[in-house]
Design a protein around this motif. Structure first.
Motif: not given
Lengths: 81, 121, 138
Positions: A7, A11-12, A15, A22, A25-26, A68, A72
């Motif tokens: 995860i 996200n990294e 973004a 970043v 992004i939730t 998201f 994942y």
């Protein structure tokens, strides 16, 4: 790879590629809205995920994913298959 | 390619360094014999070439693209449905060439966005 | 492996803007195409193929590669459009008479858009490279 690592990595790279914070992004956020993806740029996300995690994924499957957290789960399953 | 056969300029202006051209895509250009037979669609590369041609007119210099950083083609341009278009071009000159940012649009939508570098030739 | 297919079987473009001739070979989702630049090519400028001609050759080579499955199924070629060009670098503009070869490498696809890395060269050296999205009309 444990899921928390996946995860964080996801996200990294998302973004960075799509030039968003970043923090935006939730898990429950809408992917297309958050990353401002249109029909042309969805394939960029697919290519980025394939490259980052060294997996092959079906663009048809990804286009059905909304949040998201779903993404994942989908990628985690492929990575640890 | 002789760009005069592809399009014509109806009007032009410049505001704060942004060049704006009102153009018309000509329907009788030879390219439509092959793109596509019986189904004319303006080739994306011709619209990129039109931007280079307009930039050459502004600078009064011959240009060649050295790189196209990004070009997004988000709408279909045809000489039948979308002949009247606005081309916006922002040019930053440097030694030996220039950077170009351009957009092709009408009141409805945007059709093409281009970021490119060109050299004097 | 498929070899030496006439591009007109794979894409709907025709003269004067048919900018690839032969799909030399295809393997998986990748392919290699060839195009002899004629003296009357519409994109010639001062004897050289313009940047627009070089891009169109790469685009039609990608569309031909994307058209292989349609061809295998015995269907008519579908229209393919350039969706996006990124990181396109021109090394050298080839001259009339040279044979332009394009190498098309498949990356991914989603939502009817196929992403390719493409490079082109002639017998006299590299011409261009880019990342291109091709939108296929279904």
């Amino acid at each position: 790879m444990i899921k928390e690592e996946l995860i964080a990595k996801m996200n990294e790279v998302l973004a960075e590629e799509f030039e968003v914070e970043v923090e935006a992004i939730t898990p429950d956020a809408d992917i297309k809205k958050t990353l401002e993806l249109d029909s042309l740029s969805l394939v960029d996300m697919v290519a980025l995920i394939e490259d980052t995690f060294d997996i092959k994924i079906d663009g048809q499957d990804v286009s059905k994913i909304k949040t998201f957290s779903e993404l994942y789960d989908f990628v985690n399953e492929k990575v640890n298959a | 390619m002789n760009w005069n056969t592809y399009y014509e300029i109806k009007d032009s202006s410049i505001v704060d360094g942004l060049h704006s051209f009102e153009i018309r895509i000509k329907s009788d250009c030879d390219v439509y014999r092959g793109h596509f037979p019986g189904h004319p669609i303006s080739p994306g590369v011709c619209n990129i070439g039109m931007i280079r041609d307009l930039t050459e007119k502004v600078l009064q210099k011959k240009l060649r693209f050295s790189s196209i950083k990004q070009c997004r083609l988000t709408g279909m341009i045809t000489p039948i449905n979308t002949p009247e278009l606005t081309v916006l071009i922002y040019i930053a000159t440097s030694e030996g060439g220039c950077s170009i940012k351009a957009e092709i649009k009408d009141s409805e939508k945007s059709y093409l966005e281009l970021k490119a570098d060109a050299i004097y030739f | 492996m498929l070899r030496d297919i006439d591009a007109r079987e794979l894409i709907p473009q025709r003269e004067p803007i048919l900018m690839t001739q032969t799909l030399y070979e295809a393997s998986g989702n990748d392919a290699r195409t060839g195009f002899v630049i004629s003296q009357d090519n519409m994109f010639l400028e001062d004897g050289h193929l313009s940047e627009m001609g070089v891009i169109e050759n790469m685009a039609q080579s990608a569309a031909a590669t994307a058209g292989i499955n349609t061809y295998i199924n015995g269907e008519k070629p579908v229209l393919g459009y350039i969706g996006e060009i990124k990181k396109c670098i021109f090394h050298r503009l080839p001259e009339a008479g040279e044979t332009l070869t394009a190498e098309v490498h498949y990356i991914s696809e989603a939502a009817g858009v196929v992403l390719y890395n493409i490079s082109s060269h002639t017998e006299n050296g590299p011409c261009a490279e880019c990342r291109m999205k091709v939108f296929l009309e279904k």
